[in-house]
Design a protein around this motif. Structure first.
Motif, PDB file in Angstrom:
ATOM      1  N   LEU A  33       0.863  -1.178   0.000  1.00 15.19           N
ATOM      2  CA  LEU A  33       0.000   0.000   0.000  1.00 15.19           C
ATOM      3  C   LEU A  33       0.899   1.226   0.000  1.00 15.19           C
ATOM      4  CD1 LEU A  33      -2.951   1.057   0.296  1.00 15.19           C
ATOM      5  CD2 LEU A  33      -2.569   1.017   2.776  1.00 15.19           C
ATOM      6  N   PHE A  34       0.935   1.919  -1.157  1.00 16.49           N
ATOM      7  CA  PHE A  34       1.802   3.099  -1.215  1.00 16.49           C
ATOM      8  C   PHE A  34       0.975   4.363  -1.406  1.00 16.49           C
ATOM      9  CE2 PHE A  34       1.656   1.616  -5.597  1.00 16.49           C
ATOM     10  CZ  PHE A  34       1.678   2.763  -6.389  1.00 16.49           C
ATOM     11  N   PHE A  35       1.299   5.342  -0.579  1.00 13.18           N
ATOM     12  CA  PHE A  35       0.641   6.648  -0.613  1.00 13.18           C
ATOM     13  C   PHE A  35       1.564   7.616  -1.329  1.00 13.18           C
ATOM     14  CE2 PHE A  35      -1.260   4.500   2.953  1.00 13.18           C
ATOM     15  CZ  PHE A  35      -2.592   4.891   2.918  1.00 13.18           C
ATOM     16  N   GLY A 102      -1.778   7.859   8.890  1.00 13.51           N
ATOM     17  CA  GLY A 102      -0.863   8.873   9.389  1.00 13.51           C
ATOM     18  C   GLY A 102      -0.006   9.549   8.340  1.00 13.51           C
ATOM     19  N   VAL A 103      -0.486   9.582   7.085  1.00 13.06           N
ATOM     20  CA  VAL A 103       0.312  10.177   6.007  1.00 13.06           C
ATOM     21  C   VAL A 103      -0.180  11.566   5.598  1.00 13.06           C
ATOM     22  CG1 VAL A 103       0.995   7.907   5.135  1.00 13.06           C
ATOM     23  CG2 VAL A 103      -0.986   9.041   4.124  1.00 13.06           C
ATOM     24  N   TRP A 104      -1.251  12.038   6.228  1.00 13.41           N
ATOM     25  CA  TRP A 104      -1.781  13.368   5.922  1.00 13.41           C
ATOM     26  C   TRP A 104      -1.292  14.320   6.992  1.00 13.41           C
ATOM     27  CZ3 TRP A 104      -3.708  15.940   2.052  1.00 13.41           C
ATOM     28  CH2 TRP A 104      -4.384  17.136   2.259  1.00 13.41           C
ATOM     29  N   GLY A 105      -0.638  15.389   6.577  1.00 19.65           N
ATOM     30  CA  GLY A 105      -0.152  16.329   7.571  1.00 19.65           C
ATOM     31  C   GLY A 105       0.505  17.538   6.952  1.00 19.65           C
ATOM     32  N   GLU A 106       1.134  18.323   7.806  1.00 24.34           N
ATOM     33  CA  GLU A 106       1.775  19.563   7.387  1.00 24.34           C
ATOM     34  C   GLU A 106       3.080  19.261   6.648  1.00 24.34           C
ATOM     35  OE1 GLU A 106       3.497  22.807  10.150  1.00 24.34           O
ATOM     36  OE2 GLU A 106       1.330  23.158  10.042  1.00 24.34           O
ATOM     37  N   LYS A 107       3.260  19.937   5.531  1.00 26.47           N
ATOM     38  CA  LYS A 107       4.472  19.793   4.729  1.00 26.47           C
ATOM     39  C   LYS A 107       5.029  21.182   4.431  1.00 26.47           C
ATOM     40  CE  LYS A 107       4.330  16.731   1.397  1.00 26.47           C
ATOM     41  NZ  LYS A 107       3.959  15.995   0.185  1.00 26.47           N
ATOM     42  N   LYS A 108       6.305  21.219   4.097  1.00 26.57           N
ATOM     43  CA  LYS A 108       6.927  22.490   3.712  1.00 26.57           C
ATOM     44  C   LYS A 108       7.655  22.307   2.396  1.00 26.57           C
ATOM     45  CE  LYS A 108       7.549  24.386   8.289  1.00 26.57           C
ATOM     46  NZ  LYS A 108       8.411  25.063   9.235  1.00 26.57           N
ATOM     47  N   MET A 109       7.478  23.282   1.501  1.00 32.08           N
ATOM     48  CA  MET A 109       8.187  23.284   0.241  1.00 32.08           C
ATOM     49  C   MET A 109       8.369  24.729  -0.202  1.00 32.08           C
ATOM     50  SD  MET A 109       7.446  21.429  -3.472  1.00 32.08           S
ATOM     51  CE  MET A 109       6.379  20.274  -2.734  1.00 32.08           C
ATOM     52  N   TYR A 110       9.584  25.045  -0.582  1.00 30.48           N
ATOM     53  CA  TYR A 110       9.909  26.404  -1.047  1.00 30.48           C
ATOM     54  C   TYR A 110       9.473  27.464  -0.034  1.00 30.48           C
ATOM     55  CZ  TYR A 110      10.281  23.749  -5.363  1.00 30.48           C
ATOM     56  OH  TYR A 110      10.598  22.802  -6.309  1.00 30.48           O
ATOM     57  N   GLY A 111       9.648  27.153   1.261  1.00 33.50           N
ATOM     58  CA  GLY A 111       9.337  28.108   2.304  1.00 33.50           C
ATOM     59  C   GLY A 111       7.866  28.244   2.652  1.00 33.50           C
ATOM     60  N   THR A 118       2.273  12.688   2.800  1.00 33.06           N
ATOM     61  CA  THR A 118       3.678  12.310   2.884  1.00 33.06           C
ATOM     62  C   THR A 118       3.830  10.994   2.136  1.00 33.06           C
ATOM     63  OG1 THR A 118       3.854  13.323   5.059  1.00 33.06           O
ATOM     64  CG2 THR A 118       5.535  11.707   4.481  1.00 33.06           C
ATOM     65  N   ARG A 119       4.808  10.910   1.246  1.00 28.79           N
ATOM     66  CA  ARG A 119       5.039   9.678   0.489  1.00 28.79           C
ATOM     67  C   ARG A 119       5.455   8.579   1.468  1.00 28.79           C
ATOM     68  NH1 ARG A 119       5.798   9.902  -4.695  1.00 28.79           N
ATOM     69  NH2 ARG A 119       6.626  12.023  -4.595  1.00 28.79           N
ATOM     70  N   ALA A 120       4.645   7.521   1.561  1.00 25.74           N
ATOM     71  CA  ALA A 120       4.906   6.431   2.495  1.00 25.74           C
ATOM     72  C   ALA A 120       4.390   5.123   1.901  1.00 25.74           C
ATOM     73  CB  ALA A 120       4.215   6.697   3.828  1.00 25.74           C
ATOM     74  N   THR A 121       4.997   4.021   2.329  1.00 26.02           N
ATOM     75  CA  THR A 121       4.584   2.698   1.861  1.00 26.02           C
ATOM     76  C   THR A 121       4.454   1.771   3.053  1.00 26.02           C
ATOM     77  OG1 THR A 121       5.747   3.014  -0.247  1.00 26.02           O
ATOM     78  CG2 THR A 121       5.215   0.748   0.357  1.00 26.02           C
ATOM     79  N   PHE A 122       3.444   0.908   2.984  1.00 19.28           N
ATOM     80  CA  PHE A 122       3.220  -0.095   4.021  1.00 19.28           C
ATOM     81  C   PHE A 122       3.133  -1.461   3.352  1.00 19.28           C
ATOM     82  CE2 PHE A 122       1.520   3.866   5.506  1.00 19.28           C
ATOM     83  CZ  PHE A 122       1.932   3.922   6.830  1.00 19.28           C
ATOM     84  N   ILE A 124       1.671  -4.995   4.051  1.00 21.36           N
ATOM     85  CA  ILE A 124       0.674  -5.623   4.915  1.00 21.36           C
ATOM     86  C   ILE A 124       0.692  -7.121   4.630  1.00 21.36           C
ATOM     87  CG2 ILE A 124      -1.779  -5.691   5.500  1.00 21.36           C
ATOM     88  CD1 ILE A 124      -1.825  -2.723   4.327  1.00 21.36           C
ATOM     89  N   ASP A 125       0.882  -7.916   5.687  1.00 19.67           N
ATOM     90  CA  ASP A 125       0.990  -9.359   5.483  1.00 19.67           C
ATOM     91  C   ASP A 125      -0.388  -9.991   5.267  1.00 19.67           C
ATOM     92  OD1 ASP A 125      -0.213  -9.787   8.021  1.00 19.67           O
ATOM     93  OD2 ASP A 125       1.701 -10.209   9.005  1.00 19.67           O
ATOM     94  N   GLY A 126      -0.400 -11.287   5.026  1.00 20.69           N
ATOM     95  CA  GLY A 126      -1.628 -12.013   4.724  1.00 20.69           C
ATOM     96  C   GLY A 126      -2.638 -12.055   5.847  1.00 20.69           C
ATOM     97  N   GLU A 127      -2.209 -11.696   7.068  1.00 23.11           N
ATOM     98  CA  GLU A 127      -3.119 -11.660   8.206  1.00 23.11           C
ATOM     99  C   GLU A 127      -3.670 -10.255   8.440  1.00 23.11           C
ATOM    100  OE1 GLU A 127      -1.131 -13.323  11.592  1.00 23.11           O
ATOM    101  OE2 GLU A 127      -0.716 -15.198  10.550  1.00 23.11           O
ATOM    102  N   GLY A 128      -3.227  -9.303   7.609  1.00 22.83           N
ATOM    103  CA  GLY A 128      -3.722  -7.937   7.744  1.00 22.83           C
ATOM    104  C   GLY A 128      -2.932  -7.085   8.722  1.00 22.83           C
ATOM    105  N   LYS A 129      -1.720  -7.516   9.050  1.00 19.99           N
ATOM    106  CA  LYS A 129      -0.870  -6.755   9.967  1.00 19.99           C
ATOM    107  C   LYS A 129       0.221  -6.013   9.180  1.00 19.99           C
ATOM    108  CE  LYS A 129      -1.545  -9.704  14.002  1.00 19.99           C
ATOM    109  NZ  LYS A 129      -2.574  -8.871  14.560  1.00 19.99           N
ATOM    110  N   ILE A 130       0.661  -4.892   9.727  1.00 23.88           N
ATOM    111  CA  ILE A 130       1.755  -4.139   9.106  1.00 23.88           C
ATOM    112  C   ILE A 130       3.044  -4.939   9.306  1.00 23.88           C
ATOM    113  CG2 ILE A 130       3.080  -1.986   9.102  1.00 23.88           C
ATOM    114  CD1 ILE A 130       0.186  -1.447   8.325  1.00 23.88           C
ATOM    115  N   ALA A 131       3.635  -5.402   8.213  1.00 21.76           N
ATOM    116  CA  ALA A 131       4.874  -6.180   8.283  1.00 21.76           C
ATOM    117  C   ALA A 131       6.095  -5.267   8.201  1.00 21.76           C
ATOM    118  CB  ALA A 131       4.913  -7.216   7.160  1.00 21.76           C
ATOM    119  N   LYS A 132       5.972  -4.173   7.450  1.00 23.82           N
ATOM    120  CA  LYS A 132       7.066  -3.220   7.298  1.00 23.82           C
ATOM    121  C   LYS A 132       6.471  -1.891   6.857  1.00 23.82           C
ATOM    122  CE  LYS A 132      11.723  -2.848   5.360  1.00 23.82           C
ATOM    123  NZ  LYS A 132      12.416  -2.451   6.553  1.00 23.82           N
ATOM    124  N   ALA A 133       7.120  -0.809   7.266  1.00 18.82           N
ATOM    125  CA  ALA A 133       6.654   0.524   6.883  1.00 18.82           C
ATOM    126  C   ALA A 133       7.840   1.366   6.454  1.00 18.82           C
ATOM    127  CB  ALA A 133       5.932   1.194   8.049  1.00 18.82           C
TER     128      ALA A 133
END
Length: 153
Positions: A33-35, A102-111, A118-122, A124-133
């Motif tokens: 799952l990539f945001f 938790g990927v929606w939030g305040e960002k800064k660019m060019y001041g 926020t670009r993030a990837t999760f 998720i294993d076959g049981e529906g748990k976060i295996a790596k983030a």
């Protein structure tokens, strides 16, 4: 942002090309799952092209690839067509799933300060748990790193 080992927040979102995708319906397959912030911007285009280029390898490892942004389905469909993407793109226009992960939030660019994804990837294993983030993704080499993690499940 959910921690490794926690249950991944379930969701149902509309997908480009029609229909909906529910995370829970994909069990027992792993899910990548990539945001990403926005369709048709340089980094987001590269990231989606990298995942598209490796889609067969992700499928061979049994994993689903899902990309999520707040762009509309119409925007996703133009993006897919323009760049010949093979990733499944989901629209989270109201931002609920982005907030749940938790990927929606305040960002800064060019001041300037603004709200965005926020670009993030999760993984998720076959049981529906976060295996790596990957909470702050750098695009070069990212798809390869995620594939290695999928293979290690």
């Amino acid at each position: 942002m959910p921690d490794v080992g926690e249950n991944a927040p379930d969701f149902t979102l509309p997908q480009a090309g029609g229909g909906e995708v529910s995370l829970s319906a994909l069990k027992p397959a792993p899910v990548v799952l990539f945001f990403y912030p926005r369709d048709d911007t340089p980094g987001c285009t590269t990231e989606n092209k990298d995942f598209t280029a490796m889609k067969a390898e992700f499928e061979a490892a049994g994993a689903h690839l899902l990309g999520v942004s707040k762009d509309s389905i119409a925007s996703h469909e133009k993006f897919v067509t323009k760049h010949e993407l093979a990733t499944t793109l989901l629209s989270d226009e109201n931002g609920t799933v982005c907030e749940d992960y938790g990927v929606w939030g305040e960002k800064k660019m060019y001041g300037k300060t603004f709200m965005g994804i926020t670009r993030a990837t999760f993984l998720i294993d076959g049981e529906g748990k976060i295996a790596k983030a990957w909470p702050k993704v750098k695009v070069p080499g990212h798809a390869e790193e995620v594939l290695e993690a999928v293979k290690a499940l």
